[in-house]
Scaffold this active site. Structure first.
Site, short mmCIF file in Angstrom:
data_model
loop_
_atom_site.label_atom_id
_atom_site.label_comp_id
_atom_site.label_asym_id
_atom_site.label_seq_id
_atom_site.Cartn_x
_atom_site.Cartn_y
_atom_site.Cartn_z
N ARG A 229 0.86 -1.19 0.00
CA ARG A 229 0.00 0.00 0.00
C ARG A 229 0.89 1.23 0.00
O ARG A 229 1.95 1.25 0.64
CB ARG A 229 -0.90 0.04 1.24
CG ARG A 229 -2.11 -0.85 1.18
CD ARG A 229 -3.17 -0.34 0.20
NE ARG A 229 -4.35 -1.17 0.21
CZ ARG A 229 -4.61 -2.18 -0.66
NH1 ARG A 229 -3.75 -2.46 -1.61
NH2 ARG A 229 -5.74 -2.86 -0.58
N HIS A 277 -1.76 0.92 -9.61
CA HIS A 277 -2.40 -0.04 -8.70
C HIS A 277 -3.05 -1.19 -9.47
O HIS A 277 -4.26 -1.42 -9.39
CB HIS A 277 -3.45 0.67 -7.82
CG HIS A 277 -3.77 -0.10 -6.57
ND1 HIS A 277 -3.96 0.49 -5.34
CD2 HIS A 277 -3.95 -1.43 -6.36
CE1 HIS A 277 -4.25 -0.43 -4.43
NE2 HIS A 277 -4.25 -1.61 -5.04
P1 NDP Z 1 -2.06 -11.53 4.45
O1 NDP Z 1 -2.93 -11.01 5.53
O2 NDP Z 1 -2.25 -12.93 3.99
O3 NDP Z 1 -0.52 -11.38 4.87
C1 NDP Z 1 -0.01 -10.26 5.51
C2 NDP Z 1 1.44 -10.50 5.88
O4 NDP Z 1 1.99 -9.29 6.40
C3 NDP Z 1 1.61 -11.56 6.98
O5 NDP Z 1 2.75 -12.34 6.74
C4 NDP Z 1 1.80 -10.72 8.23
O6 NDP Z 1 2.56 -11.34 9.26
C5 NDP Z 1 2.59 -9.57 7.67
N1 NDP Z 1 2.48 -8.39 8.54
C6 NDP Z 1 1.38 -7.68 8.87
N2 NDP Z 1 1.69 -6.69 9.72
C7 NDP Z 1 3.03 -6.78 9.93
C8 NDP Z 1 3.94 -6.04 10.71
N3 NDP Z 1 3.56 -5.00 11.48
N4 NDP Z 1 5.23 -6.43 10.71
C9 NDP Z 1 5.64 -7.49 9.97
N5 NDP Z 1 4.81 -8.23 9.19
C10 NDP Z 1 3.52 -7.87 9.17
O7 NDP Z 1 -2.22 -10.52 3.23
P2 NDP Z 1 -2.03 -10.81 1.67
O8 NDP Z 1 -0.73 -11.47 1.48
O9 NDP Z 1 -3.23 -11.46 1.11
O10 NDP Z 1 -2.01 -9.31 1.10
C11 NDP Z 1 -1.05 -8.39 1.53
C12 NDP Z 1 -1.40 -6.98 1.03
O11 NDP Z 1 -1.14 -6.85 -0.36
C13 NDP Z 1 -2.85 -6.55 1.16
O12 NDP Z 1 -3.19 -6.20 2.47
C14 NDP Z 1 -2.91 -5.37 0.21
O13 NDP Z 1 -2.55 -4.19 0.89
C15 NDP Z 1 -1.84 -5.71 -0.83
N6 NDP Z 1 -2.43 -6.00 -2.15
C16 NDP Z 1 -2.11 -5.20 -3.19
C17 NDP Z 1 -2.61 -5.45 -4.45
C18 NDP Z 1 -2.19 -4.64 -5.61
O14 NDP Z 1 -2.71 -4.84 -6.71
N7 NDP Z 1 -1.24 -3.74 -5.45
C19 NDP Z 1 -3.53 -6.57 -4.70
C20 NDP Z 1 -3.79 -7.36 -3.53
C21 NDP Z 1 -3.27 -7.07 -2.29
P3 NDP Z 1 2.05 -12.72 9.95
O15 NDP Z 1 2.37 -13.80 8.94
O16 NDP Z 1 2.87 -12.83 11.15
O17 NDP Z 1 0.57 -12.54 10.19
C1 OXD Z 2 -6.38 -5.46 -3.13
C2 OXD Z 2 -5.88 -4.50 -4.07
O1 OXD Z 2 -6.29 -5.21 -1.95
O2 OXD Z 2 -6.25 -4.57 -5.26
O3 OXD Z 2 -6.85 -6.53 -3.58
O4 OXD Z 2 -5.08 -3.63 -3.73
#
Ligand code: NDP
Ligand code: OXD
Length: 314
Positions: A229, A277
């Site tokens: 993000r 995005h």
């Molecule tokens: P998940 O919830 O499956 O994974 C999140 C990961 O981030 C986990 O490993 C979590 O740790 C880690 N995390 C969260 N907070 C922290 C922190 N403070 N310090 C260290 N690690 C942290 O999410 P997804 O993988 O499904 O998606 C991730 C993000 O990708 C979404 O939230 C979105 O913002 C972004 N996204 C962007 C898109 C785009 O087109 N640009 C499309 C889709 C998603 P833990 O394993 O310990 O829980």
């Molecule tokens: C999502 C994104 O969160 O598109 O899926 O950013």
């Protein structure tokens, strides 16, 4: 039983059409456009819904984010206390992995340099380190980060990941928490963010973080790839790091303000690839099918899958 659609800047027809085809018996209304009785709305499908919209639905049974991220919903202080689920979909995961791998290889294979040479009609080889000598670090080892990191490791890069809690991934050096952060950064030439936006990750990619990336790696500096993000990056600090050579390049899919303002220096920066995005934009048909399955679960008395933990913020 009404489904409310609120799709932000995304075209609402992209979601209305598959809903009408796949669930012809259900009433679907569009927030801000259609007249509806708020008391009849049971499900909300939302991308960046206006603040207060969901609080005004007294019989809401569940909220479905139209994306994998939920910061765009959790930011509403009036959000009602009903289950909130997010998208987890193999097609979306694959698209994200494709994008991350494309960016890692773009920088690894000196593509900015070759683009410059092409403009100058200059024929020369640019020094190319082996993948095993390039250290890639992925922040976020969830659904998306884990898949991407595994593929990057299979390509031969010296790969690490960082998450909140401890993870184990074969072939990947895993770090976690604040205690593991500096060591993770110190061994990262190409930094990838696939973190969610939470109060802890807001502004994480700032001057302090960037200064901890090595400058003496095989690529001659560090690279930032952000598809998590935009709120995670302090853009003035990213620009300063590109200027002072801490960063030799960046691929940015997300920004502090989206759409990226026309006067943003990123648009014309020679070391930056700008994407609007789109790293993982999934097929609305597939996602609609997935959400309808979750609605059926709720109607059968089960909780939806892929529930968000509100305390953690993701
Ligand atoms: P998940 O919830 O499956 O994974 C999140 C990961 O981030 C986990 O490993 C979590 O740790 C880690 N995390 C969260 N907070 C922290 C922190 N403070 N310090 C260290 N690690 C942290 O999410 P997804 O993988 O499904 O998606 C991730 C993000 O990708 C979404 O939230 C979105 O913002 C972004 N996204 C962007 C898109 C785009 O087109 N640009 C499309 C889709 C998603 P833990 O394993 O310990 O829980
Ligand atoms: C999502 C994104 O969160 O598109 O899926 O950013």
């Amino acid at each position: 039983m009404t489904i409310l659609l609120s799709t932000g800047i995304w075209p609402v027809e992209d979601w209305q059409r598959p809903l009408a085809k796949l669930a012809p018996g259900r009433r679907v209304v569009v927030a801000g456009r259609d007249d509806y009785d708020p008391a009849e709305v049971r499900y909300a499908l939302a991308w960046k819904p206006p603040e207060g919209l969901l609080a005004g639905l007294p019989n809401l049974a569940a909220i479905f984010s139209l994306g994998a991220g939920v910061d765009h919903i959790l930011g509403d202080p009036t959000l009602p206390d009903v289950p909130l689920a997010r998208i987890v979909d193999p097609d979306l995961t694959m698209r994200m992995t494709e994008w991350v791998v494309l960016q890692v290889l773009f920088h690894h294979r000196q593509t900015f340099g070759y683009m410059r040479q092409q403009r100058e009609r200059h024929w020369d080889e640019i020094r190319q380190p082996a993948a095993k000598d390039v250290r890639v670090g992925v922040m976020g080892l969830g659904v998306l980060g884990r898949d991407a990191v595994e593929v990057i490791a299979r390509l031969g890069f010296d790969t690490a990941g960082w998450s909140r809690s401890a993870q184990e991934i074969p072939g990947v050096a895993c770090f976690h928490g604040e205690a593991g952060f500096d060591a993770f950064l110190a061994r990262t030439d190409i930094l990838v963010s696939l973190l969610p936006l939470t109060p802890e990750t807001q502004g994480l990619i700032d001057r302090r973080l960037l200064s901890k990336l090595p400058r003496d790696g095989a690529l001659g500096g560090a690279v930032l790839i952000n598809a998590g993000r935009g709120g995670q990056q302090v853009e003035a600090d990213v620009l300063a790091a590109l200027e002072d050579g801490t960063l030799i390049g960046a691929s940015l899919d997300v920004f502090e303000t989206e759409p990226l303002p026309a006067d943003s220096p990123f648009w014309s920066h020679p070391k930056v690839l700008v994407y609007p995005h789109v790293a993982a934009v999934s097929d609305a048909n597939a996602l609609t099918r997935l959400i309808l399955r979750q609605i059926e679960r709720v109607e059968a008395g089960l909780p939806p899958e892929h529930l968000v933990d509100r305390a953690r913020g993701y």
